[in-house]
Design an enzyme around this catalytic site. Structure first.
Site, PDB file in Angstrom:
ATOM      1  N   TYR A   1      -1.800   0.108  10.093  1.00 33.79           N
ATOM      2  CA  TYR A   1      -2.048  -0.651   8.860  1.00 33.79           C
ATOM      3  C   TYR A   1      -0.838  -0.548   7.917  1.00 33.79           C
ATOM      4  O   TYR A   1      -0.311  -1.547   7.431  1.00 33.79           O
ATOM      5  CB  TYR A   1      -3.315  -0.099   8.184  1.00 33.79           C
ATOM      6  CG  TYR A   1      -3.443  -0.416   6.729  1.00 33.79           C
ATOM      7  CD1 TYR A   1      -3.797  -1.696   6.312  1.00 33.79           C
ATOM      8  CD2 TYR A   1      -3.205   0.555   5.756  1.00 33.79           C
ATOM      9  CE1 TYR A   1      -3.907  -1.987   4.957  1.00 33.79           C
ATOM     10  CE2 TYR A   1      -3.320   0.272   4.406  1.00 33.79           C
ATOM     11  CZ  TYR A   1      -3.671  -1.007   4.011  1.00 33.79           C
ATOM     12  OH  TYR A   1      -3.781  -1.294   2.680  1.00 33.79           O
TER      13      TYR A   1
ATOM     14  N   SER B   1       0.824  -1.210   0.000  1.00 35.79           N
ATOM     15  CA  SER B   1       0.000   0.000   0.000  1.00 35.79           C
ATOM     16  C   SER B   1       0.856   1.256   0.000  1.00 35.79           C
ATOM     17  O   SER B   1       1.970   1.268   0.543  1.00 35.79           O
ATOM     18  CB  SER B   1      -0.854   0.004   1.261  1.00 35.79           C
ATOM     19  OG  SER B   1      -1.455   1.256   1.454  1.00 35.79           O
TER      20      SER B   1
ATOM     21  N   LYS C   1       2.085  -3.403   6.483  1.00 38.99           N
ATOM     22  CA  LYS C   1       2.444  -3.647   5.073  1.00 38.99           C
ATOM     23  C   LYS C   1       3.959  -3.525   4.869  1.00 38.99           C
ATOM     24  O   LYS C   1       4.574  -4.317   4.149  1.00 38.99           O
ATOM     25  CB  LYS C   1       1.704  -2.657   4.163  1.00 38.99           C
ATOM     26  CG  LYS C   1       0.199  -2.869   4.119  1.00 38.99           C
ATOM     27  CD  LYS C   1      -0.162  -4.123   3.331  1.00 38.99           C
ATOM     28  CE  LYS C   1      -1.641  -4.400   3.307  1.00 38.99           C
ATOM     29  NZ  LYS C   1      -1.999  -5.618   2.587  1.00 38.99           N
TER      30      LYS C   1
HETATM   31  C1  UD1 Z   1      -6.163   4.744   2.862  1.00 39.48           C
HETATM   32  C2  UD1 Z   1      -4.717   4.427   2.793  1.00 39.48           C
HETATM   33  C3  UD1 Z   1      -4.460   3.502   1.636  1.00 39.48           C
HETATM   34  C4  UD1 Z   1      -5.254   2.245   1.852  1.00 39.48           C
HETATM   35  C5  UD1 Z   1      -6.709   2.602   1.903  1.00 39.48           C
HETATM   36  C6  UD1 Z   1      -7.440   1.314   2.213  1.00 39.48           C
HETATM   37  C7  UD1 Z   1      -3.261   6.178   3.620  1.00 39.48           C
HETATM   38  C8  UD1 Z   1      -2.581   7.456   3.314  1.00 39.48           C
HETATM   39  N1  UD1 Z   1      -3.965   5.643   2.631  1.00 39.48           N
HETATM   40  O1  UD1 Z   1      -6.479   5.552   1.737  1.00 39.48           O
HETATM   41  O2  UD1 Z   1      -3.109   3.166   1.581  1.00 39.48           O
HETATM   42  O3  UD1 Z   1      -4.996   1.316   0.822  1.00 39.48           O
HETATM   43  O4  UD1 Z   1      -6.932   3.564   2.928  1.00 39.48           O
HETATM   44  O5  UD1 Z   1      -8.526   1.484   3.013  1.00 39.48           O
HETATM   45  O6  UD1 Z   1      -3.192   5.653   4.712  1.00 39.48           O
HETATM   46  N2  UD1 Z   1     -12.974  10.944   2.463  1.00 39.48           N
HETATM   47  C9  UD1 Z   1     -13.959  11.845   2.807  1.00 39.48           C
HETATM   48  N3  UD1 Z   1     -15.098  11.380   3.395  1.00 39.48           N
HETATM   49  C10 UD1 Z   1     -15.307  10.048   3.654  1.00 39.48           C
HETATM   50  C11 UD1 Z   1     -14.276   9.115   3.293  1.00 39.48           C
HETATM   51  C12 UD1 Z   1     -13.124   9.601   2.701  1.00 39.48           C
HETATM   52  O7  UD1 Z   1     -13.820  13.052   2.598  1.00 39.48           O
HETATM   53  O8  UD1 Z   1     -16.352   9.690   4.217  1.00 39.48           O
HETATM   54  C13 UD1 Z   1     -11.741  11.429   1.813  1.00 39.48           C
HETATM   55  C14 UD1 Z   1     -10.479  11.184   2.622  1.00 39.48           C
HETATM   56  O9  UD1 Z   1     -10.220  12.265   3.470  1.00 39.48           O
HETATM   57  C15 UD1 Z   1      -9.435  11.044   1.509  1.00 39.48           C
HETATM   58  C16 UD1 Z   1     -10.219  10.471   0.337  1.00 39.48           C
HETATM   59  O10 UD1 Z   1     -11.589  10.707   0.621  1.00 39.48           O
HETATM   60  O11 UD1 Z   1      -8.970  12.302   1.144  1.00 39.48           O
HETATM   61  C17 UD1 Z   1      -9.996   8.991   0.150  1.00 39.48           C
HETATM   62  O12 UD1 Z   1     -10.211   8.345   1.394  1.00 39.48           O
HETATM   63  P1  UD1 Z   1     -10.207   6.756   1.556  1.00 39.48           P
HETATM   64  O13 UD1 Z   1     -11.037   6.149   0.491  1.00 39.48           O
HETATM   65  O14 UD1 Z   1     -10.562   6.459   2.979  1.00 39.48           O
HETATM   66  O15 UD1 Z   1      -8.721   6.306   1.258  1.00 39.48           O
HETATM   67  P2  UD1 Z   1      -7.341   6.862   1.852  1.00 39.48           P
HETATM   68  O16 UD1 Z   1      -7.487   7.251   3.272  1.00 39.48           O
HETATM   69  O17 UD1 Z   1      -6.793   7.856   0.910  1.00 39.48           O
END
Ligand code: UD1
Length: 318
Positions: free
Chosen positions: A139, A115, A143
């Site tokens: 997490y 990841s 990895k």
């Molecule tokens: C994270 C991990 C990634 C992992 C993935 C698996 C980090 C930096 N990244 O990705 O390696 O494979 O989780 O679960 O640790 N968001 C919102 N509202 C929501 C949900 C998400 O605004 O309800 C935003 C988050 O702030 C982020 C983006 O959407 O900016 C993507 O979020 P998400 O899908 O949770 O993935 P990551 O956190 O980027």
């Protein structure tokens, strides 16, 4: 090749199992169905229900297999900070069982689902594989540790690996062959789909004061079928003598949360209720992959570079 796909009933694993099957590999899926689903299995592939923490079951499933693709992991970042114990046992102990079983059975190659979380808060964007490895959540730490174990098993036991560092995995098989929607995912697109289907009232956007053009976080969203093709290529390159590698998988293109919302609205024709909430702890403002190494070494080329096309594959099955 005879390939054991561990976690092959899961979201990414089922796409990988399809890609392998389509290119003529003999696939045996090993999955405990904790988040994987039977509906994701292909009848052409063999299926063994079992858990990586059950060493005798794992060992027996691995007999006669030449290679392993390992995608069985817990992946909720928030949960890993509150309950690291299940990440220690499932991700770390489970992976060690897999490596030990490989030594015992003589399986030579492993492609591992790593990841971007191994990088933590990157100093430079785009992030290439030489960037410092400083995970900021448990997490990501698991990895990275597994990558290090694989390096040692390569040195000591000659097991060749490719660790694929996924950026943000999204989308579904465009041919509609994989129908099991991910359950209970805390990731952005699954949550957006729950809002569209009325299961949730609105999307909370975590932070609109980031140093990005529209204030929301930017990520590199990579389609799951493109991830799948990289696993296939990695396996074939390993068998062709490529040395062990860790490789980023992303498109090299950043998309903000707001741009995701706009794409979803365009594709679905619906308006998506949103509200702005506080930043989520541990979220880097921008995370974009430099995936040149995967392109060069694997000859990999992501097919999905347009966010609307990616979102369409998600919208279609909802
Ligand atoms: C994270 C991990 C990634 C992992 C993935 C698996 C980090 C930096 N990244 O990705 O390696 O494979 O989780 O679960 O640790 N968001 C919102 N509202 C929501 C949900 C998400 O605004 O309800 C935003 C988050 O702030 C982020 C983006 O959407 O900016 C993507 O979020 P998400 O899908 O949770 O993935 P990551 O956190 O980027």
């Amino acid at each position: 090749m005879k390939v054991l796909v561990i976690g092959g009933a899961g979201y990414i694993g089922s796409h990988v199992a399809k890609a392998l099957m389509k290119s003529g590999h003999r696939v045996r899926v090993f999955d405990n169905l904790s988040s994987g689903q039977e509906i994701n299995l292909f009848k052409q592939n063999e299926f063994v229900k079992g858990d990586i923490l059950d060493y005798p079951a794992l060992l027996s499933a691995m007999q006669g297999q030449e290679a392993v693709i390992h995608l069985a992991a817990k992946k909720a970042v928030g949960e890993s900070m509150e309950n690291p114990m299940i990440y220690s046992s499932n991700n770390i102990s489970g992976s060690l069982n897999i490596l030990n079983a490989m030594v015992e059975t003589g399986a030579k190659y492993i492609v591992f689902s790593s990841s971007a979380a191994v990088y933590g808060m990157p100093e430079k964007i785009p992030v290439d594989e030489t960037a410092p490895l400083n995970p900021i959540n448990y997490y990501g730490f698991t990895k990275l540790e597994i990558e290090k174990f694989m390096q040692w098993y390569d040195r000591l036991k000659g097991i060749k690996f490719v660790a694929l560092r996924y950026f943000n995995a999204v989308g579904y098989d465009a041919e509609g062959d994989i129908l099991g929607k991910e359950r209970g995912s805390q990731n952005l697109l699954p949550i957006v789909m729950e809002v569209l289907s009325g299961k949730r009232e609105k999307l909370k956007i975590f932070g609109n004061d980031y140093p990005t053009p529209n204030g929301t976080c930017i990520r590199d969203y990579i389609h799951v079928s493109d991830l799948a093709s990289a696993h296939l290529l990695a396996l074939e390159k390993l068998a062709g003598g490529m040395p062990s590698q860790s490789l980023n998988l992303g498109t090299g293109k950043g998309t903000s949360v707001k741009e995701i919302v706009e794409a979803v609205e365009r594709v679905s024709g619906k308006s998506l209720p949103v509200e702005y909430a506080d930043r989520r702890p541990g979220d880097p403002a921008v995370l974009i992959a430099a995936a040149d190494k995967a392109r060069e070494l694997l000859g990999w080329q992501p097919q999905y570079t347009d966010i609307d096309k990616i979102v369409e594959t998600v919208w279609r099955i909802n």
